[in-house]
Design a protein around this motif. Structure first.
Motif, PDB file in Angstrom:
ATOM      1  N   PHE A   8      -5.389  37.931   2.132  1.00 26.17           N
ATOM      2  CA  PHE A   8      -4.745  36.974   1.252  1.00 26.17           C
ATOM      3  C   PHE A   8      -4.905  37.375  -0.200  1.00 26.17           C
ATOM      4  CE2 PHE A   8      -6.026  34.714   5.072  1.00 26.17           C
ATOM      5  CZ  PHE A   8      -4.822  34.138   5.455  1.00 26.17           C
ATOM      6  N   GLY A   9      -3.810  37.345  -0.918  1.00 27.79           N
ATOM      7  CA  GLY A   9      -3.814  37.563  -2.351  1.00 27.79           C
ATOM      8  C   GLY A   9      -3.191  36.353  -3.015  1.00 27.79           C
ATOM      9  N   GLU A  10      -2.999  36.436  -4.286  1.00 32.75           N
ATOM     10  CA  GLU A  10      -2.365  35.330  -4.993  1.00 32.75           C
ATOM     11  C   GLU A  10      -0.880  35.322  -4.660  1.00 32.75           C
ATOM     12  OE1 GLU A  10      -1.817  33.712  -9.534  1.00 32.75           O
ATOM     13  OE2 GLU A  10      -3.586  34.913  -9.035  1.00 32.75           O
ATOM     14  N   ASN A  11      -0.406  34.241  -4.061  1.00 33.27           N
ATOM     15  CA  ASN A  11       0.998  34.037  -3.707  1.00 33.27           C
ATOM     16  C   ASN A  11       1.531  34.998  -2.659  1.00 33.27           C
ATOM     17  OD1 ASN A  11       1.263  31.931  -5.635  1.00 33.27           O
ATOM     18  ND2 ASN A  11       1.448  33.482  -7.235  1.00 33.27           N
ATOM     19  N   GLU A  12       0.658  35.639  -1.877  1.00 30.96           N
ATOM     20  CA  GLU A  12       1.120  36.519  -0.802  1.00 30.96           C
ATOM     21  C   GLU A  12       0.020  36.703   0.244  1.00 30.96           C
ATOM     22  OE1 GLU A  12       1.889  40.544  -1.994  1.00 30.96           O
ATOM     23  OE2 GLU A  12       0.130  40.611  -3.267  1.00 30.96           O
ATOM     24  N   SER A  13       0.427  37.111   1.434  1.00 28.81           N
ATOM     25  CA  SER A  13      -0.531  37.420   2.492  1.00 28.81           C
ATOM     26  C   SER A  13       0.050  38.497   3.400  1.00 28.81           C
ATOM     27  CB  SER A  13      -0.872  36.169   3.310  1.00 28.81           C
ATOM     28  OG  SER A  13       0.274  35.699   3.986  1.00 28.81           O
ATOM     29  N   LYS A  28     -15.421  26.469  -2.651  1.00 29.16           N
ATOM     30  CA  LYS A  28     -14.796  27.767  -2.877  1.00 29.16           C
ATOM     31  C   LYS A  28     -15.540  28.846  -2.101  1.00 29.16           C
ATOM     32  CE  LYS A  28     -13.194  30.812  -6.540  1.00 29.16           C
ATOM     33  NZ  LYS A  28     -13.079  31.050  -7.966  1.00 29.16           N
TER      34      LYS A  28
END
Length: 88
Positions: free
Chosen positions: A44-49, A19
């Motif tokens: 990068f985020g959770e479920n998006e970029s 990680k």
């Protein structure tokens, strides 16, 4: 590795299988084809970029920038200058 709470760059991230440290900034370099410079910043985020890309197809872009910087700096007093100073 960083000192204290500083952000740091990691140039060989593909070799790691762990990680990512929240203070780590990953950097990768890929060369190929006729593109002489392609720079992408990815967030990068959770479920998006989100990506911002700049592509250069001719080295003349870099040469013109280097000449402009040289013309600026040759007449300056000793000191520390930034790109902000150059574009004024």
């Amino acid at each position: 590795m960083p000192f204290g709470n500083e952000m740091y760059y990691e140039y060989n991230r593909q070799a790691k299988r762990e990680k990512r440290n929240p203070k780590e900034i990953g950097i990768h370099s890929i060369r190929g084809g006729t593109v002489v410079g392609k720079h992408t910043v990815s967030f990068f985020g959770e479920n998006e970029s989100l990506e911002i890309t700049h592509t250069v197809d001719s080295r003349s872009v870099f040469a013109k920038g280097a000449i402009k910087a040289a013309r600026f700096i040759v007449n300056q007093k000793n000191g520390l200058y930034s790109m902000e100073d150059l574009i004024k």
